[in-house]
Design a protein around this motif. Structure first.
Motif: not given
Length: 305
Positions: A81, A284, A240
């Motif tokens: 990520t 997140l 996202n």
């Protein structure tokens, strides 16, 4: 002498409720509570449970967070990520700046095609993420029928495993996301270029400052607040990202392109681990809150300046 009769009517009492904005805000508050606040609170609550989608019974525990942080793939997923966000955001910002400068210079010199270039860039931003994933999947086709591999095989006689090799797959996803997000950076920076004081730029040009000096000494310092806001927004958006990666690789091969948003989906809807998936969603959410606070701080600083 007759006394004059007052013709003034007594003032009616003011209806404070009618003049208040509260009746207009209550429906909005209810909608926000139902569609935003309640789901967030519910996700946070479920993250402290061991609930699953196959068993209605659950208990409150910290095991979801402990198992999430201790599982072997979590650190790798966060590293993927981070790579995805850093490279995507960096190149979106750089390419957005270059495209905005090119379009701005093209308009100033009345060059043909500037509107077509601007429209082509904006098209990438308007296309849904799932469609972008499908388009790039077709382009990355690993046979000679694939658009990119057709040119590669013509030159080298071999094909590139864009989606079956872990390293190539991650690079392929990052390139697709850069192509997708460059348009937003271009829009913000191009808007900032239109507000630059022309007299300062003209004075610098008369003083003998070349294009590079005008860019580094005048344009970029003036655009710094816009660039910072753009940086925070595209960082939040990239963290996202889900739909494009889901359509392009599905997180594969293996878990080589599984970013955090896709990991949440896999944990909940493929492994049916609702508690652990909710814990990942809280991670997140925390990242988004931090990035939002940075964004608000930048806006507040701009408001005071």
């Amino acid at each position: 002498m007759q006394s004059q009769v007052s013709t003034h009517q007594p003032l009616k009492p003011r209806n404070k409720l009618r003049e208040s904005p509260l009746p207009w805000l209550v429906p909005l508050l209810l909608i926000l509570i139902v569609v935003f606040l309640f789901p967030v609170i519910e996700i946070i609550r479920l993250s402290f449970t061991d609930s699953t989608l196959v068993d209605p019974n659950y208990s409150y525990t910290l095991s979801s967070y402990l198992s999430l942080f201790n599982q072997p793939g979590f650190q790798r997923m966060m590293w993927i990520t981070l790579l995805f966000v850093v490279f995507s955001v960096s190149f979106q910002l750089i390419l957005g700046l270059l495209v905005a400068l090119a379009i701005d210079q093209g308009q100033k010199r009345n060059l043909k095609g500037t509107i077509a270039v601007r429209t082509a860039v904006l098209t990438a931003w308007a296309i849904p993420g799932v469609v972008i994933g499908v388009i790039w999947r077709i382009m990355y086709n690993e046979t000679e029928a694939g658009i990119l591999n057709f040119f590669v095989s013509t030159v080298s006689g071999t094909t590139v495993p864009f989606l079956s090799d872990p390293t190539f797959a991650l690079v392929a996803v990052i390139l697709a996301n850069i192509w997708r997000g460059t348009a937003f950076s271009m829009i913000l920076i191009y808007g900032g270029l239109q507000t630059l004081p022309k007299d300062i730029l003209e004075s610098a040009r008369i003083d003998g400052a070349n294009a590079i000096k005008r860019l580094t000494k005048i344009i970029l310092p003036i655009l710094a607040p816009i660039i910072m806001i753009n940086l925070v927004i595209i960082s939040i958006d990239t963290f996202n990202t889900f739909d494009m990666v889901m359509a392009l690789t599905g997180g594969g091969p293996g878990q080589s392109t599984e970013i955090i948003a896709l990991s949440i989906y896999n944990l909940i809807f493929r492994e049916f681990n609702l508690g652990q998936g909710a814990a990942a969603a809280v991670v997140l959410l925390t990242i988004n809150i931090i990035m939002t606070l940075v964004y608000l701080k930048i806006l507040g600083r701009e408001g005071r300046s």
